[in-house]
Design a protein around this motif. Structure first.
Motif, mmCIF file in Angstrom:
data_model
loop_
_atom_site.group_PDB
_atom_site.id
_atom_site.type_symbol
_atom_site.label_atom_id
_atom_site.label_comp_id
_atom_site.label_asym_id
_atom_site.label_seq_id
_atom_site.Cartn_x
_atom_site.Cartn_y
_atom_site.Cartn_z
ATOM 1 N N PHE A 319 1.479 -6.574 -4.519
ATOM 2 C CA PHE A 319 1.241 -5.236 -3.783
ATOM 3 C C PHE A 319 1.298 -5.447 -2.196
ATOM 4 O O PHE A 319 1.961 -4.801 -1.720
ATOM 5 C CB PHE A 319 -0.238 -4.909 -4.243
ATOM 6 N N LEU A 320 0.875 -6.684 -1.794
ATOM 7 C CA LEU A 320 1.119 -6.966 -0.340
ATOM 8 C C LEU A 320 2.516 -7.018 -0.103
ATOM 9 O O LEU A 320 2.883 -6.633 1.134
ATOM 10 C CB LEU A 320 0.216 -8.041 -0.038
ATOM 11 N N GLU A 321 3.162 -7.873 -0.888
ATOM 12 C CA GLU A 321 4.527 -8.118 -0.813
ATOM 13 C C GLU A 321 5.220 -6.803 -0.710
ATOM 14 O O GLU A 321 6.300 -6.651 0.343
ATOM 15 C CB GLU A 321 5.202 -8.887 -1.771
ATOM 16 N N TYR A 322 5.290 -5.800 -1.596
ATOM 17 C CA TYR A 322 5.667 -4.498 -1.665
ATOM 18 C C TYR A 322 5.630 -3.997 -0.333
ATOM 19 O O TYR A 322 6.444 -3.167 0.143
ATOM 20 C CB TYR A 322 5.117 -3.738 -2.982
ATOM 21 N N CYS A 323 4.131 -3.596 0.011
ATOM 22 C CA CYS A 323 3.881 -3.161 1.404
ATOM 23 C C CYS A 323 4.405 -3.442 2.524
ATOM 24 O O CYS A 323 5.160 -2.908 3.353
ATOM 25 C CB CYS A 323 2.461 -3.059 1.677
ATOM 26 N N HIS A 324 4.689 -4.981 2.640
ATOM 27 C CA HIS A 324 5.341 -5.350 3.835
ATOM 28 C C HIS A 324 6.921 -5.116 3.832
ATOM 29 O O HIS A 324 7.607 -5.207 4.862
ATOM 30 C CB HIS A 324 5.227 -7.071 3.700
ATOM 31 N N SER A 325 7.577 -5.128 2.656
ATOM 32 C CA SER A 325 8.761 -4.742 2.273
ATOM 33 C C SER A 325 9.362 -3.268 2.691
ATOM 34 O O SER A 325 10.354 -2.733 2.501
ATOM 35 C CB SER A 325 9.427 -5.336 1.203
ATOM 36 N N THR A 326 8.150 -2.640 2.422
ATOM 37 C CA THR A 326 8.328 -0.938 2.697
ATOM 38 C C THR A 326 8.718 -0.261 3.880
ATOM 39 O O THR A 326 7.682 -0.844 4.931
ATOM 40 C CB THR A 326 7.134 -0.334 1.784
ATOM 41 N N LYS A 327 9.694 0.252 4.099
ATOM 42 C CA LYS A 327 10.008 1.029 5.396
ATOM 43 C C LYS A 327 9.167 1.981 5.512
ATOM 44 O O LYS A 327 9.069 2.815 4.817
ATOM 45 C CB LYS A 327 11.196 1.312 5.505
ATOM 46 N N ARG A 328 8.776 2.301 6.912
ATOM 47 C CA ARG A 328 7.837 3.552 7.301
ATOM 48 C C ARG A 328 6.644 3.825 6.569
ATOM 49 O O ARG A 328 6.468 4.631 5.828
ATOM 50 C CB ARG A 328 8.819 4.835 7.225
ATOM 51 N N LEU A 329 5.705 2.748 6.669
ATOM 52 C CA LEU A 329 4.375 2.832 6.071
ATOM 53 C C LEU A 329 3.688 4.034 6.488
ATOM 54 O O LEU A 329 2.664 4.356 5.759
ATOM 55 C CB LEU A 329 3.816 1.828 6.295
ATOM 56 N N SER A 330 4.187 4.836 7.562
ATOM 57 C CA SER A 330 3.347 6.073 8.207
ATOM 58 C C SER A 330 3.701 7.013 6.998
ATOM 59 O O SER A 330 2.929 8.243 7.003
ATOM 60 C CB SER A 330 3.780 6.299 9.252
ATOM 61 N N ARG A 331 4.472 6.852 6.104
ATOM 62 C CA ARG A 331 4.565 7.952 5.128
ATOM 63 C C ARG A 331 3.684 7.976 3.860
ATOM 64 O O ARG A 331 3.425 8.793 3.098
ATOM 65 C CB ARG A 331 5.756 7.902 4.754
ATOM 66 N N TYR A 332 2.640 7.124 4.014
ATOM 67 C CA TYR A 332 1.837 6.624 2.901
ATOM 68 C C TYR A 332 0.597 6.486 3.210
ATOM 69 O O TYR A 332 -0.074 6.550 4.411
ATOM 70 C CB TYR A 332 2.282 5.079 2.142
ATOM 71 N N VAL A 333 -0.408 6.639 2.038
ATOM 72 C CA VAL A 333 -1.873 6.405 2.150
ATOM 73 C C VAL A 333 -2.242 5.300 1.328
ATOM 74 O O VAL A 333 -1.583 5.190 0.431
ATOM 75 C CB VAL A 333 -2.581 7.621 1.865
ATOM 76 N N LEU A 334 -3.029 4.532 1.757
ATOM 77 C CA LEU A 334 -3.630 3.392 1.067
ATOM 78 C C LEU A 334 -4.948 3.780 0.305
ATOM 79 O O LEU A 334 -5.913 4.209 1.033
ATOM 80 C CB LEU A 334 -3.795 2.062 1.914
ATOM 81 N N ILE A 335 -5.087 3.483 -0.971
ATOM 82 C CA ILE A 335 -6.167 3.985 -1.625
ATOM 83 C C ILE A 335 -6.916 2.990 -2.425
ATOM 84 O O ILE A 335 -6.174 1.940 -2.833
ATOM 85 C CB ILE A 335 -5.952 4.993 -2.510
ATOM 86 N N ASN A 336 -8.241 2.813 -2.470
ATOM 87 C CA ASN A 336 -9.007 1.821 -2.997
ATOM 88 C C ASN A 336 -9.853 2.603 -4.117
ATOM 89 O O ASN A 336 -10.644 3.359 -3.804
ATOM 90 C CB ASN A 336 -9.845 0.976 -1.936
ATOM 91 N N CYS A 337 -9.539 2.416 -5.311
ATOM 92 C CA CYS A 337 -10.257 2.976 -6.336
ATOM 93 C C CYS A 337 -11.183 1.912 -6.957
ATOM 94 O O CYS A 337 -10.862 0.791 -7.404
ATOM 95 C CB CYS A 337 -9.364 3.398 -7.582
ATOM 96 N N ASP A 338 -12.380 2.259 -7.164
ATOM 97 C CA ASP A 338 -13.348 1.299 -7.948
ATOM 98 C C ASP A 338 -14.184 2.043 -8.864
ATOM 99 O O ASP A 338 -14.519 3.298 -8.644
ATOM 100 C CB ASP A 338 -14.154 0.426 -7.036
ATOM 101 N N ILE A 339 -14.863 1.389 -10.017
ATOM 102 C CA ILE A 339 -15.450 2.220 -10.826
ATOM 103 C C ILE A 339 -17.030 2.012 -10.371
ATOM 104 O O ILE A 339 -17.637 0.791 -10.217
ATOM 105 C CB ILE A 339 -15.377 1.528 -12.258
ATOM 106 N N LYS A 340 -17.779 2.887 -10.096
ATOM 107 C CA LYS A 340 -19.220 3.051 -9.886
ATOM 108 C C LYS A 340 -19.917 2.407 -11.140
ATOM 109 O O LYS A 340 -19.746 2.756 -12.343
ATOM 110 C CB LYS A 340 -19.651 4.519 -9.576
ATOM 111 N N GLY A 341 -20.954 1.483 -10.732
ATOM 112 C CA GLY A 341 -21.655 0.882 -11.741
ATOM 113 C C GLY A 341 -20.789 0.004 -13.068
ATOM 114 O O GLY A 341 -21.329 -0.161 -13.945
#
Length: 724
Positions: A319-341
């Protein structure tokens, strides 16, 4: 005819020689390149393994440092500490955690005792270093172990002991097993002196790398990596591939038969020589086959680095490698999803079902991702998504579709299971070069999450994040500021409305920060109340106040009454009331000089306990004040049920408009009359105007506090104005 045949033979021989020469040059060149590439792949395997081991060592040492910091900062009993360490050991698969004193005597999380003063890692950590041992024999069961250790500091920042964690060597052996080429051969870890630390094959009797035939330590670049060809004692040609583990004096090495790595190359060369007339077709087919085989080996390396073992999908490294290779990161949002409990879900349904849920989540994420979007499992029950930026409403809808997909696929198999999701969203910018730091921000936005019984989506806000950083800094500086007496005790005078004199006050605290200047209580009291530091701060204020009262009595023969605030967060702690009474009675003052202030909210869900505590205070002649009277809805009940000496009317009653002023005055008037009939003194807080003062005088209020008379002042200023 004979001449023609002879010429034809000569031409044929010449053509044969030319073709043979071309084929020989081609095959030799190709052979060299293929051998070089094979060596490069072998090195990649070893380097990846070295990186994995380095990360494992750093992870273990980081965990130990965190536990050592907890031991340093928190006052835990030995039993509590050992129970805590035992839970961590069972959770993380350690044999045990242990704590050693300076003499090497050990207590462990699994109730073992022994002495480690002769262990080198103990000596290193006692000298202030984080250390990793060589392969050792366990004192308990004589099995091979690896030990990680860090120093434990006392309150004076002096090493007071050593914290260590014991792992069976197979924890690193599992990682080493991935370094064998095509699962053939063996691998081991050795240090820069050549001593072998751990070997993936316990049956091999190797103690030093020079035990291998004709391998010399001087031929190895211990600070880098390389590959060496040698013959074993049975005259088998073998490769030794090695790589340095960064920031360590360890190296990873793999030994395997050279035939395994080169067999396909040799077959190709032999086939090419035998079929040089068909070099174009045959060579292409064999080359394709060869590269396919090499590709499979390279894919194995890639899987080790980029595949998540639970979901069989990409991991966070990819995921980190993909982000670093992606141009114009400002087009994206970064989302953290986790399961409660999720921890409880795992306990209730078991690991297999929990892992099935994780796999279902990543499958549904793949389905909702558009082209050039990406997803992975970051760790545990945390997932990372890189989605195109959109309106908040549209993003929330996409995430709602995601949760619906997960429930439709998973709940069909496990209809009784319940689970809810939290999504933290951070809008990327071109300045976000550190993806890990950006992901931390998505994790931070869940700090204010309270409800566990529904899905929620929270967008990152910079001001909230900066407030969190500020709060962390406030926490970090508490002990040093308390030690250096940057916290100052202030007293706000209470004015007797009948005499106009000041014979009492309320002790308050202000922070005189060396860089930020004066910090108001509202900026740090809620933080310290939440993390448990407020009890220590209040004890500091009380002791300063008691010493001051003793000094005023001895020098000026004056007894001043001072009220002290007590927070509900620790009032009900076992032994707190007794400790407070013992502290006050240890000073030669009249106990009635101390007035304990509690708020209405203190009684919430603790009415019976609070009554017993207040009666104990009264038994020792301490006065009780009800602070912020009228800010809640249980005020009258408290006057009825609790042994109250003083009522402090909340200043909100004076913050009125045209509509509420008359009502507020009527309430204050009736409260004063009611309290006097109950033989309770009344103090009005927040008095700021002459009109407020005149109103309180008219209705016989006993005391007032407020800026109309005096602001809170340092103890020396209070003494100057009212004691001397």
């Amino acid at each position: 005819m004979k001449v023609l045949l002879k010429r034809s033979i000569i031409v044929g021989l010449i053509l044969l020689l030319v073709c043979s020469g071309v084929a020989t040059i081609y095959i030799n060149s190709l052979s060299t390149n293929l051998y070089d590439e094979t060596n490069e792949y072998l090195q990649d395997i070893t380097i990846q393994t070295a990186t994995a081991i380095k990360n494992k060592i750093n992870e273990n040492l980081t965990q130990l440092k965190s536990i050592s910091l907890i031991i340093h900062q928190q006052d835990m009993s030995q039993k509590e500490l050992l129970n805590y360490l035992d839970e961590l050991a069972q959770r993380d698969g350690l044999k045990r955690f242990g704590i050693a004193n300076k003499d090497g005597d050990v207590i462990t999380s699994d109730n073992k005792t022994f002495n480690i003063k002769e262990r080198q890692y103990f000596k290193d950590s006692l000298a202030g270093k984080a250390a990793t041992s060589t392969s050792l024999i366990d004192y308990v069961d004589n099995k091979k172990i690896i030990v990680y250790s860090v120093p434990i500091y006392n309150q004076k920042e002096i090493v007071d002991g050593v914290l260590f964690g014991t792992f069976e060597t197979d924890k690193l052996s599992d990682i080493l097993s991935t370094a064998a080429y095509n699962d053939v051969g063996y691998s081991f870890i050795f240090n820069e002196q050549g001593k072998i630390i751990i070997c993936s094959d316990d049956h091999l009797e190797l103690s030093n790398i020079e035990d291998l035939n004709k391998i010399h330590l001087k031929d190895i670049n211990v600070k880098g990596n390389g590959i060496i060809s040698f013959q074993d004692l049975d005259e088998t040609d073998k490769y030794l591939s090695y790589a340095n583990i960064k920031n360590n004096d360890w190296l990873v090495a793999s030994v395997f038969p050279r035939e395994i790595a080169t067999k396909k190359i040799q077959n190709f060369i032999q086939s090419a020589l035998a079929t040089w007339l068909l070099i174009g077709v045959g060579g292409a087919l064999l080359l394709t086959y060869f590269y396919f085989t090499q590709g499979k080996n390279k894919l194995r390396i890639t899987q080790l680095a980029y595949e998540d073992a639970v979901t069989q999908h990409y991991n966070f490294n990819k995921f980190l490698e993909y982000c670093h290779s992606t141009k114009r990161l400002s087009r994206y949002v970064l989302i953290n999803c986790d399961i409660k409990g999720f921890k409880w879900f795992n306990e209730i349904y078991g690991e297999d079902i929990a892992n099935q849920l994780l796999r279902t989540i990543i499958q549904c994420m793949e389905e909702i991702c558009h082209e050039d979007e990406f997803c992975c499992r970051e760790s545990a029950d945390h997932f990372a998504l890189l989605l195109y930026k959109d309106t908040h409403e549209h993003l929330e809808q996409r995430l709602s579709d995601l949760t619906q997909c997960i429930r439709e696929k998973f709940t069909g198999e496990y209809s009784t299971s319940q689970y809810f999701f939290h999504f933290g969203i951070y809008e990327m910018s071109e300045a976000d070069n550190d993806i890990k730091n950006a992901f931390k921000k998505t994790q931070y936005v869940k700090n204010d999450m309270k409800q566990l019984s529904k899905d929620d989506v929270i967008f990152y806000q910079e001001d909230v994040f900066q407030k969190g950083l500020y709060n962390q800094q406030i926490e970090k500086e508490f002990d040093s500021s308390l030690k250096q007496e940057h916290f100052k005790v202030y007293i706000q005078p209470k004015v007797n409305l009948k005499t106009g004199e000041v014979s009492s006050g309320e002790a308050l605290v202000r922070w005189h920060h060396p860089h930020q200047g004066l910090i108001a209580p509202a900026a740090f009291i809620p933080i310290y109340e939440k993390n448990g530091m407020l009890e220590k701060l209040d004890s500091y204020v009380l002791e300063r106040t008691l010493k001051t009262l003793v000094y005023w009595k001895e020098k000026y023969d004056k007894e001043i009454s001072i009220s002290i605030n007590v927070s509900c967060t620790y009032l009900f702690n076992e032994g707190f009331a007794e400790h407070l009474i013992e502290l006050i009675e240890s000073y030669p003052i009249n106990p009635q000089q101390i007035e304990i202030e509690i708020t209405e909210t203190t009684a919430f869900n603790h009415q019976e306990e609070l009554i017993l505590i207040l009666k104990e205070f009264k038994k020792h002649h301490l006065r009780i004040a009800l602070d912020d009277f009228g800010s809640g809805y249980s005020s009258l009940n408290m006057l009825k049920d609790f042994p109250i000496d003083v009522v402090k009317i909340d200043q909100e009653f004076f913050r009125t408009n045209t509509f509420t002023q008359m009502r507020g005055h009527i309430i204050i008037e009736q409260v004063i009359e009611l309290c006097h009939r109950l033989n309770i003194e009344v103090v009005a807080e927040g008095v700021e105007t002459k009109e407020q003062r005149d109103f309180l005088v008219k209705h016989h209020c006993d005391y007032v506090q407020g800026y109309y008379y005096y602001k809170p002042m340092l103890i020396r200023d209070f003494e100057k104005h009212f004691i001397k």
